[in-house]
Design a protein around this motif. Structure first.
Motif, short mmCIF file in Angstrom:
data_model
loop_
_atom_site.label_atom_id
_atom_site.label_comp_id
_atom_site.label_asym_id
_atom_site.label_seq_id
_atom_site.Cartn_x
_atom_site.Cartn_y
_atom_site.Cartn_z
N THR A 36 -0.89 6.46 6.49
CA THR A 36 -2.14 6.01 5.87
C THR A 36 -2.17 4.50 5.69
O THR A 36 -3.19 3.85 5.92
CB THR A 36 -2.33 6.69 4.50
N VAL A 78 -7.27 3.97 -6.77
CA VAL A 78 -7.25 5.43 -6.60
C VAL A 78 -5.87 6.02 -6.90
O VAL A 78 -5.75 6.97 -7.69
CB VAL A 78 -7.75 5.84 -5.20
N VAL A 85 -10.65 -2.13 -0.04
CA VAL A 85 -9.31 -1.64 0.31
C VAL A 85 -8.42 -1.59 -0.93
O VAL A 85 -7.64 -0.64 -1.11
CB VAL A 85 -8.68 -2.53 1.41
N ILE A 88 -9.23 1.48 -2.92
CA ILE A 88 -8.72 2.70 -2.29
C ILE A 88 -7.21 2.83 -2.46
O ILE A 88 -6.70 3.89 -2.80
CB ILE A 88 -9.10 2.73 -0.79
N ASN A 106 0.82 -1.21 0.00
CA ASN A 106 0.00 0.00 0.00
C ASN A 106 0.85 1.26 0.00
O ASN A 106 0.56 2.23 -0.71
CB ASN A 106 -0.92 0.01 1.23
#
Length: 311
Positions: A156, A214, A207, A210, A114
């Motif tokens: 984040t 994104v 998830v 996102i 991520n």
């Protein structure tokens, strides 16, 4: 020893899984071990070199190389979350992994993945500001802002994936203890869960949207503006130079996001395990290996800094 395939039996208490990895090709275990050792050493050496020259060469003290050095560090951590365990399994043929170790490995891979997605988006924004707003670039992308952007990626990514890992491992496992993968990834783990996993899969999808889709869409938007600006430049030399500063990043984005999007966002089938394993090799091993090569061979400044470093 494999658990009995009794759907009523709760095997979670056994606290152990078997990572099958590449056990379906037993004759190539030693060969794969040698290959992956070489790959691991290449990844560590290449990305360490990027970090070293980015920090000691005065000409590379820019936001672009600041982000690149952090990306290289992430790549080293990312591959270290999976490859050492895989190498141990190939060498010893003892493929067992405790539930806790499996959860820690999954959480580490998800967190680092991520953060990489977010950092690649930040790097695209850096190129957008540099090319589309060059006069404001030193003010917008000062050192404090760069540090804050990197910190934001970490802040984040960490809590979300800790929560997701806890949610994944809160289910009961009763189908088997064999994970048809070379590391503890979400799709093969959920295949071992008892009962309906639709809610878990929906949360994984959300998830992934996102943290994968994104950032990817933000990168596309940045490069749409970048390309529009480059095409308006009056000189061919200026256009070539502008394109060259972005090409390395684009290649890494395509390799990393392409395999990750197909793995986590495509519809699943009963026969998708082999495809998941193959695609996972791209974003966990192939991209970290080619990252230093892409950024050195296609970047004149890095090549000059590398020549200064070498005797």
């Amino acid at each position: 020893m494999e658990f009995q395939r009794n759907p009523q039996a709760n095997l979670t208490a056994e606290m152990e899984f078997i990572l099958l990895g590449f056990s379906d090709i037993p004759d190539l275990q030693v060969f794969l071990f040698v290959i992956f050792v070489c790959v691991y050493l290449t990844i560590l050496a290449g990305n360490s070199t990027i970090i070293l020259i980015s920090n000691i060469d005065p000409t590379l003290q820019t936001p672009m190389y600041f982000f690149l050095s952090h990306f290289s560090f992430l790549e080293m951590c990312y591959v270290s979350a999976t490859l050492p365990r895989m190498l141990e399994n190939l060498w010893t043929q003892k493929r067992s992994i405790s539930l806790l170790a499996c959860a820690i490995q999954m959480c580490s891979v998800l967190i680092l993945g991520n953060i990489e997605c977010l950092l690649l988006a930040v790097m695209a924004y850096d190129r957008y500001v540099a090319i589309c707003n060059p006069l404001h670039y030193p003010l917008v992308m000062n050192h404090k802002v760069c540090v804050q952007l990197v910190a934001a990626c970490w802040v984040t990514g960490v809590p979300v994936e800790i929560g997701q890992t806890c949610q994944i491992f809160s289910v009961s496992f009763c189908k088997s203890n064999q994970i048809n993968h070379f590391f503890c990834d979400i799709p093969p783990i959920l295949k071992l869960a008892c009962g309906d996993t639709l809610l878990n899969e929906m949360l994984v999808f959300m998830v992934a949207v996102i943290f994968v889709m994104v950032p990817f869409l933000l990168i596309l938007a940045s490069y749409f503006r970048i390309i529009s600006t480059i095409l308006k430049l009056p000189s061919a030399t200026g256009r070539t130079k502008a394109f060259s500063t972005c090409s390395s990043h684009v290649i890494v984005v395509v390799l990393f996001f392409g395999s990750a999007i197909i793995t986590y966002l495509r519809p699943k089938s009963k026969n998708s395990s082999k495809a998941d394993k193959f695609l996972s090799l791209f974003y966990t091993i192939v991209t970290p290996m080619f990252n230093p090569i892409i950024y050195t061979l296609r970047n004149r400044d890095v090549m000059v800094a590398l020549r200064k470093l070498l005797p």
